[in-house]
Design a protein around this motif. Structure first.
Motif, PDB file in Angstrom:
ATOM      1  N   LEU A 164       0.912  -1.083  -0.118  1.00 31.06           N
ATOM      2  CA  LEU A 164      -0.018  -0.156   0.123  1.00 31.06           C
ATOM      3  C   LEU A 164       0.965   1.311   0.058  1.00 31.06           C
ATOM      4  N   TYR A 212      -4.138  -3.825   6.797  1.00 30.94           N
ATOM      5  CA  TYR A 212      -4.205  -2.591   5.801  1.00 30.94           C
ATOM      6  C   TYR A 212      -4.808  -1.115   6.504  1.00 30.94           C
ATOM      7  N   GLN A 230      -3.869   1.901   4.363  1.00 31.23           N
ATOM      8  CA  GLN A 230      -4.823   2.534   3.489  1.00 31.23           C
ATOM      9  C   GLN A 230      -5.129   4.125   3.627  1.00 31.23           C
ATOM     10  N   CYS A 267      -8.580   3.915  -2.099  1.00 27.64           N
ATOM     11  CA  CYS A 267      -8.531   2.356  -1.654  1.00 27.64           C
ATOM     12  C   CYS A 267      -9.956   1.976  -1.357  1.00 27.64           C
ATOM     13  N   ALA A 322      -5.864  -0.858  -4.342  1.00 32.06           N
ATOM     14  CA  ALA A 322      -5.500   0.290  -3.817  1.00 32.06           C
ATOM     15  C   ALA A 322      -4.924   0.752  -5.067  1.00 32.06           C
TER      16      ALA A 322
END
Length: 261
Positions: free
Chosen positions: A191, A212, A216, A226, A244
């Motif tokens: 991410l 996450y 995110q 996302c 994402a």
């Protein structure tokens, strides 16, 4: 913020765990939790170190963490969402793609996040409404406009190998429409790579909140998007399938992945 949590103070606390990653005695003490799912004494040491320090500084904030079944009954109150080592299998193999992932949830949304890879000395961080940073400097997503000019990252869902046909069918379709694929093995870092403009998209099935929650927020504060694989907002405190992107390629990627599902 009600608890007056400072981003720099949080980063300093997370940095204190770096030595644990390099402690091969702890790393070599491995227990299997499930199919290809491992925990080491390093995971447990990082979690306990952070839980102790965070509880001492901010005693009113609860914990949602990966190891030892740290699961609060209520998630409508402030929580630390912690993965002490995201990429444990990488750590065991010396792959050097592992990170601490720590997010602060205020009862309705993630408001602060830190992801730290001590091997590469990389710290990604963000506070809601204040942008994202890489090693303290502002960062943002790439501006590449379409899949044809994109680098993609995907996760293999290693704990659910019954999904392999779908995972690799989707990966093939994305591969055929992009410049190339990558796979690093740490959702939090994947991410952050999109947030830092190193790739344009990342997708994976059934990530846990601690995988996450921080990443995110960092991605969104870096200007990206996302969602789940249906294009809906992420629940953050629940498991979710993740897409994402840099925002530019989100609709196109959703269309390709949706056809394969």
């Amino acid at each position: 913020m009600r608890y007056n949590v400072g981003e720099r103070e949080l980063i300093r606390l997370v940095h204190q765990t770096g030595a644990i990653f390099r402690d091969r005695t702890r790393v070599s003490q491995v227990r299997e939790k499930g199919l290809d799912d491992f925990v080491t004494q390093a995971d447990l040491a990082v979690q306990e170190t952070l839980r102790t320090e965070l509880s001492r500084r901010w005693p009113g904030i609860g914990f949602l963490a990966e190891e030892d079944a740290v699961r609060p009954e209520r998630r409508d109150r402030p929580l630390w969402i912690l993965d002490p080592i995201d990429g444990t299998n990488n750590l065991i193999h010396g792959f050097r793609e592992s990170a601490v992932s720590l997010a602060l949830w205020d009862g309705t949304r993630a408001v602060m996040g830190v992801v730290y890879n001590p091997f590469q000395r990389e710290t990604f961080s963000a506070a809601l409404g204040r942008g994202a940073r890489y090693n303290g400097q502002p960062m943002g997503v790439s501006k590449r406009p379409d899949l044809a000019h994109s680098l993609a990252i995907f996760g293999t869902s290693p704990y659910e190998k019954e999904r392999a046909d779908l995972v690799f069918r989707q990966a093939k379709e994305i591969y055929l429409r992009t410049e190339d694929l990558r796979r690093g093995g740490s959702a939090a870092l994947e991410l952050c790579k999109v947030a830092a403009g190193r790739a344009e998209l990342y997708f994976e099935f059934n990530l846990k909140p601690w995988d996450y929650a921080a990443g995110q927020l960092i991605l969104r504060e870096a200007g990206g998007m996302c969602t789940d694989l249906a294009g809906d907002p992420l629940p953050v405190t629940e498991n979710a399938d993740i897409l994402a992107t840099n925002g530019q390629v989100h609709g196109e990627a959703l269309e390709v992945l949706g056809r394969q599902r």
